[in-house]
Design an enzyme around this catalytic site. Structure first.
Site, short mmCIF file in Angstrom:
data_model
loop_
_atom_site.label_atom_id
_atom_site.label_comp_id
_atom_site.label_asym_id
_atom_site.label_seq_id
_atom_site.Cartn_x
_atom_site.Cartn_y
_atom_site.Cartn_z
N SER A 254 0.84 -1.19 0.00
CA SER A 254 0.00 0.00 0.00
C SER A 254 0.87 1.24 0.00
O SER A 254 2.06 1.19 0.32
CB SER A 254 -0.92 0.01 1.23
OG SER A 254 -0.16 0.22 2.41
N LYS A 255 0.27 2.36 -0.35
CA LYS A 255 1.01 3.62 -0.40
C LYS A 255 1.55 4.02 0.96
O LYS A 255 2.53 4.74 1.06
CB LYS A 255 0.11 4.72 -0.95
CG LYS A 255 -0.34 4.49 -2.39
CD LYS A 255 -1.31 5.55 -2.84
CE LYS A 255 -1.83 5.26 -4.24
NZ LYS A 255 -2.84 6.23 -4.67
N ARG A 256 0.91 3.54 2.03
CA ARG A 256 1.35 3.93 3.37
C ARG A 256 2.64 3.23 3.77
O ARG A 256 3.40 3.74 4.57
CB ARG A 256 0.25 3.60 4.39
CG ARG A 256 -0.99 4.45 4.25
CD ARG A 256 -1.96 4.17 5.38
NE ARG A 256 -2.41 2.78 5.37
CZ ARG A 256 -3.42 2.34 4.65
NH1 ARG A 256 -4.08 3.18 3.85
NH2 ARG A 256 -3.78 1.08 4.71
#
Length: 490
Positions: A254-256
């Site tokens: 994920s982008k996180r």
């Protein structure tokens, strides 16, 4: 075979979308089929031309092309099923929504967000699965007219029949869902904007898509899509769901937690050929020990039946390894051309070509060129500012030993003519100089390396000195001596 990629231009192209695009491209090319690009931009508030440009430009950079759809951001469409942007197809969606309303397969709903939340809360308290309670399904004509006058046209919900949906997934085999658990879902919002589940089904039919290959996260959407397909009287495409991309700890990428934007890898200096090769293996393998493939070779070998069911680990070390392999496979001329955007314009092409062999074996990405070769184009004073005097000391010794090595090295450099300034001769003379002062070669070379390149780790020392030339090499040793003398004296 007709496959499609349908990105939403609400963000940059990310690794997951790039892989799905690649798999569709390879499947189409392998089968001699057609690959369609469709832009799903019904989210009018978040969709932008800049994001569309990022998606299209980076797909082209990877070498992925399509037969139908927009070729440039904001440009005209190519293909018999235009337009290929959903924002230009609203009339079609409205007609199909009316058809579902007329057949009774859909109905209007005026429930507010607060009313729906109250229903969910009540169902949760009773330990019931959350789904719409069909409050608006059986309203009388008078009640509908009253709701329309009070709250507008309302949203449109699809009436889900409580049946079991089965399909043969191209990758996962037979899959079964109980649609009784779904509940009636909204297909058109109360502002008239159609939602994903509805538009994707209509577009796939209109564009004659035969195979829908997408991420595993869409698997739970498939029973909704099949139910809509059957209610609309469309033919059912084949579905295939590729595995998720996972971080090293097996959490979902994920982008996180992970850098997912493809443009970042491009800016860091990864080669498109290496990225394509790497992404292809995120969930697929040819069944052999081979690991290096061109895009054409991948198309010849790619088979959806060999796509894995389990999640694919994003291994950055493997990407770095592959990128290094591809860099070293380039000729010096090819690599110099690739490096041009990372090198100051003031560096002449001929000089850059002379620099390439020094860095080629050590490069992981094109972006490494600055750390490896900036010493060659930066002014002598700038390179001297990169290190503290203490860094000049060899492993076995201090500033006194460093001073002795540099003074002897300066004498050697001063004796040489520019015409004789070659790496081989420099190595010979400096090894003799190390013996003369009673130092091991590595300890003798260490302060000289820092003085010349500003780094303790650099391209080959003698080739670096040859690249700098006699006068610049002397100037850098003098700057190092000036920094070191006060430390050695104290």
């Amino acid at each position: 075979m007709r496959v499609r990629m349908a990105p939403s231009p609400t963000g940059p192209l990310h690794i997951g979308t790039a892989r799905t695009s690649l798999y569709n491209f390879l499947a189409a090319r392998h089968a001699g089929g057609t690959y369609v690009l469709r832009i799903e931009d019904t989210d009018l508030a978040r969709s932008t031309v800049d994001f569309e440009r990022d998606i299209i430009d980076n797909l082209h950079w990877l070498g992925i092309t399509w037969d139908e759809g927009p070729q440039v951001a904001g440009g005209e469409d190519i293909g018999p099923h235009a337009p290929y942007r959903q924002s230009q197809r609203f009339d079609l969606y409205a007609r199909e929504a009316d058809r579902l309303l007329e057949s009774g397969a859909a109905y209007r709903c005026w429930c507010t967000a607060e009313e729906l939340e109250a229903v969910r809360h009540e169902q949760s308290a009773k330990k019931q699965p959350p789904r719409y309670n069909r409050r608006c399904l059986n309203l009388t004509d008078a009640e509908r007219a009253e709701m329309t006058a009070e709250r507008g046209p309302g949203a449109i919900r699809f009436k889900v029949e409580p049946v079991t949906i089965r399909f043969d997934d191209l990758i996962r085999g037979e899959v079964e869902f109980d649609n009784a658990l779904l509940g009636d879902f909204i297909i058109v919002r109360n502002d008239g904007i159609p939602l994903y589940h509805f538009t994707v089904v209509i577009d796939d039919e209109e564009m004659e898509i035969t195979d829908v290959v997408r991420g595993e996260d869409h698997l739970s959407n498939t029973p909704k899509h099949i139910a809509l397909i059957r209610a609309l009287g469309f033919r059912e495409p084949r579905f295939g769901h590729i595995p998720l991309i996972l971080n090293a700890d097996r959490s979902k990428m994920s982008k996180r937690k992970t850098q997912t934007a493809l443009s970042v890898y491009r800016e860091d200096g990864y080669l498109p050929e290496a990225l394509v090769n790497f992404i292809a293996f995120l969930g697929w393998s040819p069944g052999t020990e081979e690991e290096i493939f061109s895009l054409d070779e991948l198309a010849k070998r790619f088979d959806l039946s060999k796509v894995h069911k389990g999640g694919a680990i994003f291994d950055r070390d493997r990407l770095d390894h592959l990128n290094g392999v591809y860099i070293r496979a380039l000729t010096d001329e090819q690599l110099a051309l690739r490096l041009r955007p990372w090198v100051p314009d003031a560096v002449a092409d001929d000089d850059l070509l002379r620099m390439v062999p020094l860095a080629k074996e050590r490069m992981v990405t094109l972006g490494d060129v600055d750390d490896l070769l900036a010493f060659a184009w930066e002014p002598d004073e700038v390179v001297a500012s990169w290190y503290a005097p203490e860094l000049l000391s060899p492993k076995k010794g201090g500033p006194v030993e460093a001073l002795a090595a540099l003074e002897r090295a300066r004498a050697v450099l001063d004796e040489l003519d520019e015409a004789d300034f070659s790496a081989d001769l420099l190595e010979q003379r400096f090894r003799e100089a190390a013996d003369a002062v009673g130092m091991k070669a590595g300890d003798f070379f260490s302060p000289l390396r820092v003085a010349a390149t500003g780094r303790t780790v650099s391209p080959p020392l003698f080739a670096s000195l040859e690249l700098l030339g006699r006068d610049r090499s002397l100037a850098r040793v003098d700057l190092a001596l000036a920094k070191l003398a006060p430390v050695a004296a104290g």
